[in-house]
Design an enzyme around this catalytic site. Structure first.
Site, PDB file in Angstrom:
ATOM      1  N   HIS A  66       1.170  -1.423   0.030  1.00 46.65           N
ATOM      2  CA  HIS A  66       0.150   0.230  -0.224  1.00 46.65           C
ATOM      3  C   HIS A  66       0.794   1.422  -0.085  1.00 46.65           C
ATOM      4  CE1 HIS A  66      -3.689  -1.964   0.749  1.00 46.65           C
ATOM      5  NE2 HIS A  66      -2.974  -2.961   1.772  1.00 46.65           N
TER       6      HIS A  66
ATOM      7  N   LYS B 167      -7.979  13.956   5.103  1.00 48.65           N
ATOM      8  CA  LYS B 167      -7.601  12.698   4.855  1.00 48.65           C
ATOM      9  C   LYS B 167      -6.179  12.964   5.901  1.00 48.65           C
ATOM     10  CE  LYS B 167      -6.216  13.857   0.524  1.00 48.65           C
ATOM     11  NZ  LYS B 167      -6.517  12.777   0.263  1.00 48.65           N
ATOM     12  N   ARG B 168      -4.991  11.743   6.461  1.00 49.72           N
ATOM     13  CA  ARG B 168      -4.805  12.259   7.107  1.00 49.72           C
ATOM     14  C   ARG B 168      -3.269  13.343   7.215  1.00 49.72           C
ATOM     15  NH1 ARG B 168      -4.463   8.125  11.971  1.00 49.72           N
ATOM     16  NH2 ARG B 168      -2.142   9.232  12.245  1.00 49.72           N
TER      17      ARG B 168
ATOM     18  N   LYS C  16       1.304  14.476   1.401  1.00 42.92           N
ATOM     19  CA  LYS C  16       0.202  14.694   1.153  1.00 42.92           C
ATOM     20  C   LYS C  16      -0.309  15.962   0.968  1.00 42.92           C
ATOM     21  CE  LYS C  16      -2.023  10.776   3.339  1.00 42.92           C
ATOM     22  NZ  LYS C  16      -2.795   9.844   2.856  1.00 42.92           N
TER      23      LYS C  16
ATOM     24  N   THR D 124      -8.472   7.158  -1.513  1.00 42.44           N
ATOM     25  CA  THR D 124      -9.803   6.799  -1.874  1.00 42.44           C
ATOM     26  C   THR D 124     -10.396   7.360  -1.973  1.00 42.44           C
ATOM     27  OG1 THR D 124      -9.404   5.148   0.132  1.00 42.44           O
ATOM     28  CG2 THR D 124      -9.602   4.016  -1.579  1.00 42.44           C
TER      29      THR D 124
ATOM     30  N   LYS E 157     -14.397   8.701  -3.388  1.00 36.65           N
ATOM     31  CA  LYS E 157     -15.440   9.306  -2.572  1.00 36.65           C
ATOM     32  C   LYS E 157     -15.625  10.702  -3.238  1.00 36.65           C
ATOM     33  CE  LYS E 157     -13.901   6.437   1.104  1.00 36.65           C
ATOM     34  NZ  LYS E 157     -13.085   6.153   1.648  1.00 36.65           N
TER      35      LYS E 157
HETATM   36  N1  CJB Z   1      -2.179   3.711   3.356  1.00 31.43           N
HETATM   37  O1  CJB Z   1      -3.327   3.534   4.464  1.00 31.43           O
HETATM   38  C1  CJB Z   1      -2.795   3.475   4.708  1.00 31.43           C
HETATM   39  N2  CJB Z   1      -1.772   3.630   5.239  1.00 31.43           N
HETATM   40  C2  CJB Z   1      -0.226   3.013   5.128  1.00 31.43           C
HETATM   41  O2  CJB Z   1       0.302   2.749   6.429  1.00 31.43           O
HETATM   42  C3  CJB Z   1      -0.043   2.255   3.884  1.00 31.43           C
HETATM   43  C4  CJB Z   1      -1.147   3.459   3.108  1.00 31.43           C
HETATM   44  C5  CJB Z   1      -2.938   4.197   2.345  1.00 31.43           C
HETATM   45  O3  CJB Z   1      -3.649   2.476   1.920  1.00 31.43           O
HETATM   46  C6  CJB Z   1      -4.486   3.036   0.904  1.00 31.43           C
HETATM   47  C7  CJB Z   1      -5.656   2.070   0.454  1.00 31.43           C
HETATM   48  O4  CJB Z   1      -4.780   1.595  -0.455  1.00 31.43           O
HETATM   49  C8  CJB Z   1      -4.214   4.021  -0.174  1.00 31.43           C
HETATM   50  O5  CJB Z   1      -5.706   4.765  -0.929  1.00 31.43           O
HETATM   51  C9  CJB Z   1      -3.212   4.930   0.516  1.00 31.43           C
HETATM   52  O6  CJB Z   1      -2.803   5.219  -1.146  1.00 31.43           O
HETATM   53  C10 CJB Z   1      -1.785   4.591   1.072  1.00 31.43           C
HETATM   54  O7  CJB Z   1      -1.827   5.680   1.599  1.00 31.43           O
END
Ligand code: CJB
Length: 798
Positions: free
Chosen positions: A350, A538-539, A544, A646, A650
Site C-alpha cells: 500500500h 485525509k491523514r 499529501k 480512496t 468518494k
Molecule cells: N495507506 O492508509 C495507509 N496506511 C499505510 O500504512 C499505507 C498505505 C494508504 O492505503 C490506501 C489503501 O490502499 C491507499 O489508497 C493510500 O494511497 C495509502 O496511503
C-alpha cells in the site's frame, strides 16, 4: 426475521426485555439503541449460512475502519422504512439511534477503510469471507482542537459495550511468545518444539458483515489478548501488593490495548510486533482448526479451500506461521508445508514510503518469535540458494530482495517471497513497484505482480451518505446501480438535460447545508452554503501536501487585500484529518490551518469571499457528511507518493471535481472522465524522480524569484499568523533549509493557476454541473465491487 412494522414493534419490545432487562417504556434512548442493534445483528445472524464446499477468503488486516453499522445494515437488509416507521409509531426517532452509535476507530486511514469496504463488497457479492483483525481496546485517538492545536483524547469505544460484537471464548486459541526451540532427531527427521516463555490467550469477537440485500452475512473476527489463566498473583495479592498482583494481566492485555497511531511510519516497538504476531497466529490457528473440522487431514486441498490475504506487511508472518503449524503440529514436511503456504497467501503493498516498509531487528524478532525466526531463516537460505550466480548483478539483486539483511528482517521481501501474487493499489503505484521499489523481484518473478486499483463501497459512501442524490438517481436511472455500479454510466444521457442538472445542483445545496450545520455545531463557524466548498480531508502527512493548499489560501488572502480588482467566486476551504501524536510537522500544519482560519474568518474585508474551516475528529461517520457536500476535491500529493487514495473516489462519486496531481488513482480518474472534467496540475512522477535523482531543484531560487511565494513564506516567520499558537519555523525550514522535499513550492504556481481556472468555471452553471454529473457517471469503476471481483478472479480464485 420480522417483515412488517407490526412484527418489528413486537420483536423490538421483546428485545428491550431480553437485552436490557426492562420494558420498552423504561429504557433510555441508549438502551433502546442497544436493543435495536442486538435485534438487527441477530436477524443478520439468521442469514449467516456456511456454504461448506466453497473456497473462503481470510482477509488479514491490522486495521478495519468499519464505521457505524445500524444505518448501513438497515439499508442492506431493506428494513429502513419498516424500522423507522415502526419507531415513529412508538414515539421514537431512528436518527437519534444513529447518533448514539459509536464509530469504532480501529484504523488510521485509507488502508483500514479499504479493508472495511472490501468486507462490504465481499458480502454483497455473495462471497464467503472472514476479516481477521485486532480488537483494540482504544481505537485511534479522538481529535479536539484547543487554542488552535490538535489535542488527542483516548477513544474508549468499549466503555459501554459494543452491541454488534459477540465474544467466542470457546474459540479462543493460545499464542506463544519468547523462550527457545528444542530440536531433536528421531533418526529419520528433525523435530522442533517451541518452549515459550509466555503463552497468552487470543479471544475472538465476531461482528457481522452484512451484504446488500442480505445475500450473505460474513464475519469480521477481531482478536483480543487475555492471560491464559486469570493471571492474578495470589501471593502478591495476599501481601497487599495489588499493583503487582494485577501486573501480569495488565501486561498481557496491553498487547491489544492500543492502535498505533502512526500512519505509514514504523514504530519498531516490540509491542507492535507482538500485536502483529498475536492476531496472525490466532487467525491461522483458527483457519487450521476450521479446515480440519471440515476436511480432516486433506492438506492437499488446503489451498483450494482457503485463500489468505495479507493487507500490507503487518500480517506478513501468515505464511511462516502456517508452515510452523503444519510442520510442528500436523507433522507435515518442509516441502509440503511450503507448497501449501505459498499457494494460499497473497500480499498487497500500500505504500512506497521507505519509513513505512517494515523491518525488524533480527535480535528482537528472534527473541520474541524463536521458532518463526528459524523458519524465516530457512526460507531465506533456500531463497539465496535459488539464485543463479552466473547472472550479472546477482549480488545486488540478492541484497535488494533477501529477507535477512543488515541485521534486519525485511517484511516486504518476506511477503513477496512467500506470496503467489503481489499487487499494488493503482496503475501508477504498481508500475512504481515493478520499476523502482520492487524492481529486482519484478525481474525475477514478473508473473507474481499485478495491479488491483482500489475501490470504495458505493453503497455506504454514495447511496447511504447522499440520500438526496440517491433519490434523484432512482427517479432518473432506477435502482440497478446499487447492485451494478457500472450502471451509473446511464447518467451520461442526462448530462445535457438542464432540468436534471438543476436538480443535481439542488441536491448538492442540500448536502452543503447539512455540512454547514455540522460545521456550526462542531466549530461555531458559520459558512455560506452558496460559496464553493473546496475540501481536503485525509491523514496529515507531508507528502499529501495540505501545506500547498494552505499556502494557496494565504496567497489568495494577500491578493484580496492588495488588489481591489481581484475577484473570485466565494470559496469555503474545508480541512479535516488527524496527525500522529509524535509527528510535529503534520501537527504544525494543522496549527497553521487553525491560525489562518482565525485571521481570515475574522477579517471583514475578505470573509464574505473566503473562509477556512478545520473540522475536528475526521472519522468514517463525519466523512459521510463531508464527501457529499464537496464541489472541489483536493488530491494534491507529490506525484508518485500517494499509492492510490480512496477519498478521491468518494468525492468524485458524489460529483466533486478533482483538483489534483497525476498521482495514485487520480491518473485513472483522469482517464475515465477525460481531461475536460478534472483539473490536473503539477509535476509528473517521472519528473520528480529525475529531479530528485539529479538534485536539480533549489527551493531558494523560487523563494527569491517569486514575490508571492516569498511573501507567504515570510508570513510564516512574522506575526501575521503567530498570535494564536506561536510561529511556524519548522514549516519554513522544511521548505527552504531542507529544500522542500515534497516539491510544494515547485508546484505552487501551477496549482494556483489550476485552482483559479477551476473556480472560474463555476460561474458557468451548466458547464459545472455537467462536469459534476459526468464525474458521478464515470465513478462506477471505483466501486469496491469491481475491485473485489478482480481479486476474486485473478488472485483468490474463490
Ligand atoms: N495507506 O492508509 C495507509 N496506511 C499505510 O500504512 C499505507 C498505505 C494508504 O492505503 C490506501 C489503501 O490502499 C491507499 O489508497 C493510500 O494511497 C495509502 O496511503
Amino acid at each position: 426475521m420480522f417483515k412488517t412494522k407490526k412484527e418489528f414493534k413486537k420483536e423490538f419490545e421483546n428485545a428491550c426485555l431480553v437485552v436490557v432487562g426492562k420494558d420498552f417504556e423504561d429504557c433510555s434512548t441508549e438502551e433502546k439503541y442497544f436493543a435495536l442493534a442486538k435485534l438487527i445483528s441477530s436477524q443478520a445472524g439468521e442469514l449467516h449460512e456456511q456454504k461448506i464446499a466453497h473456497k473462503k477468503i481470510y482477509y488479514f488486516s491490522m486495521e478495519f475502519l468499519i464505521g457505524k453499522l445500524l444505518e448501513n445494515y438497515l439499508m442492506n437488509l431493506g428494513l429502513t422504512k419498516t424500522v423507522s416507521e415502526g419507531l415513529k409509531d412508538m414515539g421514537e426517532s431512528l436518527e437519534d439511534y444513529f447518533d448514539i452509535e459509536k464509530d469504532p476507530g480501529l484504523g488510521n486511514g485509507g488502508l483500514g477503510r479499504l479493508a472495511a469496504c472490501f468486507m462490504d463488497s465481499l458480502a454483497s457479492l455473495g462471497y464467503e469471507a472472514q476479516g481477521v483483525g485486532i480488537r483494540y481496546r482504544f481505537g485511534l485517538f479522538k481529535q479536539r482542537i484547543e487554542d488552535g492545536r490538535q489535542v488527542e483524547d483516548p477513544d474508549n469505544w468499549l466503555e459501554k459495550d459494543y452491541p454488534w460484537e459477540v465474544k467466542h471464548l470457546e474459540a479462543a486459541v493460545p499464542v506463544k511468545f519468547g523462550g527457545r526451540v528444542e530440536k531433536s532427531y528421531d533418526g529419520n527427521e528433525m523435530h522442533y518444539q517451541w518452549i515459550p516463555e509466555e503463552t497468552i490467550l487470543a479471544v475472538p469477537y465476531d461482528i457481522p458483515m452484512v451484504g446488500y440485500d442480505g445475500k450473505q452475512v460474513n464475519t469480521l473476527r477481531i482478536w483480543s489478548a487475555k492471560p491464559m489463566e486469570e493471571g492474578f498473583d495470589m501471593d502478591a495479592f495476599n501481601r497487599g501488593d495489588y499493583a503487582h498482583a494485577n501486573k501480569h494481566r495488565a501486561d498481557v492485555q496491553a498487547i491489544t490495548d492500543i492502535l498505533y497511531p502512526n500512519d505509514q511510519s514504523l514504530s519498531g516497538r516490540i509491542l507492535r510486533l507482538k500485536q502483529e504476531y498475536m492476531f496472525t497466529a490466532a487467525g491461522i490457528m483458527d483457519i487450521v482448526n476450521n479446515f480440519k473440522k471440515q476436511y480432516g487431514n486433506h492438506w492437499e486441498i488446503f489451498s483450494e479451500k482457503v485463500a489468505i490475504h495479507t493487507n500490507d506487511t503487518h500480517p506478513a508472518v501468515c505464511a511462516p506461521e502456517l508452515m510452523r503449524v503444519l510442520m510442528d503440529q500436523e507433522g507435515l514436511g518442509w516441502d509440503e508445508s511450503w507448497k501449501i503456504a505459498s499457494a494460499s497467501v497473497s500480499y498487497t503493498n500500500h505504500t512506497i514510503l521507505p519509513e513505512a516498509l517494515e523491518k525488524w531487528p533480527i535480535d528482537m524478532f528472534r527473541n520474541l518469535l524463536p521458532r518463526l525466526y528459524d523458519i524465516i531463516e530457512e526460507i531465506d537460505r533456500r531463497y539465496r540458494d535459488s539464485f543463479h550466480k552466473n547472472v550479472d548483478g546477482w549480488q545486488e539483486q540478492l541484497k535488494n530482495t533477501a529477507i535477512l539483511w543488515d541485521g534486519q528482517v525485511h517484511m516486504a521481501n518476506l511477503s513477496v517471497i512467500v506470496s503467489h501474487h503481489v499487487n499494488g493499489v493503482a496503475d501508477l503505484h504498481t508500475e512504481i513497484l515493478k520499476n523502482i521499489v520492487l524492481k529486482d523481484f519484478y525481474t525475477l518473478v514478473p508473473e507474481k505482480f499485478n495491479n488491483k486499483t482500489n475501490g470504495i463501497s458505493h453503497r455506504r459512501f454514495f447511496a447511504q451518505a447522499n440520500p438526496s442524490y440517491r433519490k434523484l438517481l432512482e427517479e432518473t436511472i432506477g435502482k440497478g446501480w446499487i447492485h451494478h455500479p457500472e450502471e451509473l454510466e446511464n447518467l451520461k444521457k442526462y448530462e445535457e438535460n438542464v432540468s436534471f442538472l438543476e436538480k443535481v445542483e439542488a441536491s448538492k445545496k442540500e448536502n452543503k447545508i447539512r455540512l454547514a450545520n455540522y460545521i456550526k455545531k462542531m466549530t461555531g463557524i458559520e459558512v455560506n452554503p452558496n460559496s464553493i466548498f473546496d475540501i481536503q480531508v485525509k491523514r496529515f502527512h507531508a507528502y499529501k501536501r495540505q501545506l500547498l493548499n494552505v499556502l494557496k489560501i494565504m496567497d489568495l488572502y494577500n491578493r484580496l487585500l492588495a488588489d481591489p480588482n481581484f475577484h473570485i467566486h466565494p470559496v469555503t476551504f474545508i480541512f479535516a484529518g488527524k496527525a500522529a501524536q509524535g509527528y510535529t510537522f503534520a501537527k504544525d500544519v494543522i496549527r497553521l490551518i487553525c491560525a489562518i482560519a482565525d485571521v481570515i474568518n475574522h477579517d471583514d474585508r475578505v470573509n464574505r469571499m473566503i473562509k477556512v474551516v478545520f473540522i475536528p475528529n475526521f472519522s468514517v461517520s463525519n466523512a459521510q457528511i463531508i464527501y457529499p457536500a464537496a464541489e472541489i476535491s483536493e488530491q494534491i500529493s507529490t506525484a508518485g507518493m500517494e499509492a492510490s487514495g480512496t477519498g478521491n473516489m468518494k468525492f468524485m462519486m458524489n460529483g466533486a471535481i478533482t483538483l489534483g496531481t497525476l498521482d495514485g488513482a487520480n491518473v485513472e480518474i483522469t482517464q475515465l472522465v477525460g481531461s475536460d472534467n478534472i483539473k490536473i496540475f503539477g509535476l509528473k512522477a517521472h519528473e520528480i524522480e529525475t529531479m530528485r535523482h539529479q538534485g536539480s531543484y533549489l527551493a531558494w531560487t523560487l523563494y527569491h524569484e517569486n514575490q508571492r511565494i516569498k511573501k507567504v513564506l515570510d508570513q510564516l516567520m512574522d506575526d501575521t499568523y503567530s498570535h494564536l499558537s506561536g510561529g511556524f519555523d519548522l514549516i519554513y525550514d522544511s521548505l527552504l533549509r531542507d529544500n522542500d522535499s515534497f516539491f510544494v513550492l515547485k508546484d505552487f504556481e501551477s496549482y494556483m493557476n489550476a485552482f483559479e481556472e477551476l473556480v472560474g468555471l463555476y460561474e458557468d452553471k451548466k458547464t459545472w454541473w455537467k462536469m459534476s454529473v459526468h464525474n458521478t457517471a464515470c465513478s462506477g469503476y471505483f466501486s469496491s465491487d469491481r475491485t473485489i471481483e478482480e481479486y476474486v478472479q485473478e488472485i483468490w480464485k474463490l
